[in-house]
Design an enzyme around this catalytic site. Structure first.
Site, PDB file in Angstrom:
ATOM      1  N   ASN A   7       0.876  -1.174   0.000  1.00 61.86           N
ATOM      2  CA  ASN A   7       0.000   0.000   0.000  1.00 61.86           C
ATOM      3  C   ASN A   7       0.911   1.221   0.000  1.00 61.86           C
ATOM      4  O   ASN A   7       1.478   1.592   1.033  1.00 61.86           O
ATOM      5  CB  ASN A   7      -0.894  -0.049   1.245  1.00 61.86           C
ATOM      6  CG  ASN A   7      -1.821   1.148   1.341  1.00 61.86           C
ATOM      7  OD1 ASN A   7      -1.746   2.085   0.526  1.00 61.86           O
ATOM      8  ND2 ASN A   7      -2.691   1.138   2.333  1.00 61.86           N
ATOM      9  N   ARG A  98      -2.869  -2.081  -3.154  1.00 61.19           N
ATOM     10  CA  ARG A  98      -4.044  -1.252  -2.915  1.00 61.19           C
ATOM     11  C   ARG A  98      -3.973  -0.085  -3.902  1.00 61.19           C
ATOM     12  O   ARG A  98      -2.975   0.630  -3.953  1.00 61.19           O
ATOM     13  CB  ARG A  98      -4.031  -0.703  -1.497  1.00 61.19           C
ATOM     14  CG  ARG A  98      -5.193   0.229  -1.284  1.00 61.19           C
ATOM     15  CD  ARG A  98      -5.065   0.995  -0.003  1.00 61.19           C
ATOM     16  NE  ARG A  98      -6.208   1.871   0.135  1.00 61.19           N
ATOM     17  CZ  ARG A  98      -6.166   3.014   0.780  1.00 61.19           C
ATOM     18  NH1 ARG A  98      -5.061   3.431   1.338  1.00 61.19           N
ATOM     19  NH2 ARG A  98      -7.234   3.764   0.877  1.00 61.19           N
ATOM     20  N   HIS A 188     -12.705   3.434   0.536  1.00 61.58           N
ATOM     21  CA  HIS A 188     -12.658   2.481   1.667  1.00 61.58           C
ATOM     22  C   HIS A 188     -13.402   1.184   1.330  1.00 61.58           C
ATOM     23  O   HIS A 188     -13.809   0.459   2.235  1.00 61.58           O
ATOM     24  CB  HIS A 188     -13.341   3.055   2.930  1.00 61.58           C
ATOM     25  CG  HIS A 188     -12.525   4.050   3.681  1.00 61.58           C
ATOM     26  ND1 HIS A 188     -13.112   4.999   4.507  1.00 61.58           N
ATOM     27  CD2 HIS A 188     -11.192   4.250   3.771  1.00 61.58           C
ATOM     28  CE1 HIS A 188     -12.173   5.739   5.056  1.00 61.58           C
ATOM     29  NE2 HIS A 188     -10.995   5.307   4.630  1.00 61.58           N
ATOM     30  N   ARG A 249     -10.434  16.176   7.447  1.00 61.31           N
ATOM     31  CA  ARG A 249     -11.360  16.532   6.357  1.00 61.31           C
ATOM     32  C   ARG A 249     -12.707  16.972   6.929  1.00 61.31           C
ATOM     33  O   ARG A 249     -13.194  16.380   7.894  1.00 61.31           O
ATOM     34  CB  ARG A 249     -11.591  15.341   5.426  1.00 61.31           C
ATOM     35  CG  ARG A 249     -10.363  14.908   4.668  1.00 61.31           C
ATOM     36  CD  ARG A 249     -10.752  13.872   3.607  1.00 61.31           C
ATOM     37  NE  ARG A 249      -9.575  13.197   3.092  1.00 61.31           N
ATOM     38  CZ  ARG A 249      -9.372  11.884   3.155  1.00 61.31           C
ATOM     39  NH1 ARG A 249     -10.272  11.089   3.697  1.00 61.31           N
ATOM     40  NH2 ARG A 249      -8.265  11.361   2.673  1.00 61.31           N
ATOM     41  N   GLU A 395      -7.954  -5.068   5.628  1.00 60.23           N
ATOM     42  CA  GLU A 395      -7.888  -4.845   4.186  1.00 60.23           C
ATOM     43  C   GLU A 395      -6.804  -5.698   3.536  1.00 60.23           C
ATOM     44  O   GLU A 395      -6.984  -6.210   2.434  1.00 60.23           O
ATOM     45  CB  GLU A 395      -7.617  -3.370   3.897  1.00 60.23           C
ATOM     46  CG  GLU A 395      -8.752  -2.472   4.351  1.00 60.23           C
ATOM     47  CD  GLU A 395      -8.398  -1.003   4.290  1.00 60.23           C
ATOM     48  OE1 GLU A 395      -8.345  -0.488   3.165  1.00 60.23           O
ATOM     49  OE2 GLU A 395      -8.177  -0.378   5.335  1.00 60.23           O
TER      50      GLU A 395
END
Ligand code: ADP
Length: 414
Positions: A7, A98, A188, A249, A395
């Site tokens: 990743n 990823r 996600h 965010r 993940e």
């Protein structure tokens, strides 16, 4: 099959080697041989590794770029020091990457060919902050391991390809969607898929009869409404900026605010966008930190007003989305929490669920408090009409399994 999962971020590289195959997938016996993370690539990098026996180690290494970082990872995971038992490049059978944005093109994980690489490149303008790094990771792995080791891309957006038109279209002139692909993509996805899959395993449910709301609450946060194993709505949109309040965010915001802030503060639109991505959310409201741990400490120990406000707004927004997704799904079987906050902050989970008694959620406070540090389980009471669970996301496991399936030519189920 031994799968190296990568990743790649702007200055970071997370890696893991997992062993998986049909039998492991059927019996949940996939094994992680080693995992780690490299930070500050481009200078004196910090490498942290965790071996299968649980031992951890942090060291520094001068890694000038991502290619050097991948070289380091491959050398390390095939060294005696890693404890993996792998001894050469040939022991790494495939690489799973990823990749953040797969646009409308990639609805599943896919083997990386020249055509696929070009297509991911073509998506850079949709994900300028992520796809270029993911691509560099792919290039680096090819340079280090050669063309004979298959590489697979697992997209954050792919799980949300099932969003119906009414959920993914913005109410803006339709030609903007046709001409520029402006729509909600959702992110996600691998995490929501992982949480949903694990929850079904824990509860013995099959895909078809399940309606759940999954909440990935980490640095980035998103909610997902899942019906019959498919994502039917999710809170992130064209970019990961939309939806829940996150570490830095803003989440949902009136688009008219951008120009207003720009003119009032003498900023350009890209600068305002950066402000909404990097200086807003928990950090922006509290003026202190994007880390929920520190905010909780500030709120409790120093009764900091803005830390409390940030937590309040965070929980309120999640609750609002749960309400919306209960309407979207027509009721649900469970709300499932995951991510650094979802897996470790019982207080936040309790506060999110507080206002949901009307929907049938009753919390077992002791069970909630026990579910930290990677534990999984239910924290609603036996009689709660709507169950509340913690199911840690994994993940990397899903990326490894997808990689195996794609390389072995087996259709990947969700
Ligand atoms: P990412 O989204 O980058 O993968 P994580 O899922 O690791 O991030 O989540 C990171 C967030 O989890 C941090 O903001 C941190 O505040 C939060 N977190 C981790 N441990 C705790 C804890 N014990 N209590 C509250 N928040 C926590």
């Amino acid at each position: 099959m031994n799968v190296l999962v990568l990743n790649a971020g702007s200055a970071t590289l997370k890696f893991q080697v997992l062993v998986t195959d049909d039998h492991a997938i059927a019996t949940d016996t996939d094994r992680a041989l080693v995992r780690g993370q490299i930070e500050r690539i481009g200078g004196e990098s910090v490498v942290s590794v965790r071996r299968a026996d649980g031992s951890t180690r942090t060291r520094t290494a001068p890694l000038r770029d991502l290619r050097a970082a991948v070289e380091w990872v491959v050398a390390f995971v095939t060294s005696e020091d890693s404890g993996t038992g792998l001894v050469s490049h040939a022991d790494l059978h495939a690489v799973g990457h990823r990749v953040v944005h797969g646009g409308e093109l990639f609805q599943d994980s896919v083997r990386i060919t020249e055509t696929v690489r070009h297509a991911i490149e073509g998506m850079i303008e949709l994900a300028p902050l992520h796809n270029p790094h993911n691509l560099r990771g792919i290039e680096a792995a090819r340079a280090v391991l050669g063309d004979s080791v298959p590489q697979v891309a697992v997209f954050d957006t792919a799980f949300h390809h099932s969003l119906p038109e009414h959920a993914y279209l913005y109410a803006i002139p339709y030609p903007l969607y046709r001409r520029h692909r402006v729509r909600r993509y959702g992110f996600h996805g691998t995490s929501h898929r992982s949480i949903a899959w694990r929850w079904r395993r824990l509860t013995g449910r099959t895909r078809d009869d399940v309606r759940i709301i999954t909440l990935h609450l980490g640095n980035g946060c998103s909610a997902c409404a899942i019906q019959g194993g498919q994502s039917i709505d999710t809170s992130m949109g064209f970019t990961p900026l939309e939806g829940l309040v996150m570490g830095t965010r803003s989440g949902d915001i009136d688009a008219a605010v951008l120009d207003y802030i720009a003119s009032k503060e003498g900023l350009t639109l890209p600068q305002v966008e950066l402000l909404l991505n990097q200086q807003s959310g928990l950090l922006g409201i509290s003026g202190l930190t994007n880390d929920m741990r520190d905010l909780l400490a500030e709120a409790h120990e120093h009764e900091d007003r803005r830390a409390r406000l940030a937590i309040e707004i965070f929980c309120y927004r999640v609750r609002k989305y749960i309400g919306a997704y209960l309407a979207v799904l027509g009721g649900a079987d469970a709300i499932v929490f995951a991510g650094g906050i979802g897996e470790n902050a019982p207080e936040i989970r309790a506060r999110i669920c507080e206002g949901l008694a009307w929907a049938g959620v009753t919390i077992d406070a002791a069970a909630n408090d026990r579910l930290i540090g990677g534990r999984e389980g239910r924290f609603s009471t036996e009689t709660s009409a709507l169950a509340a669970w913690v199911v840690p996301t994994d993940e990397e496991l899903l990326i490894a399994r997808d990689t195996y399936r794609v390389v072995a030519g087996i259709e990947p189920p969700n």
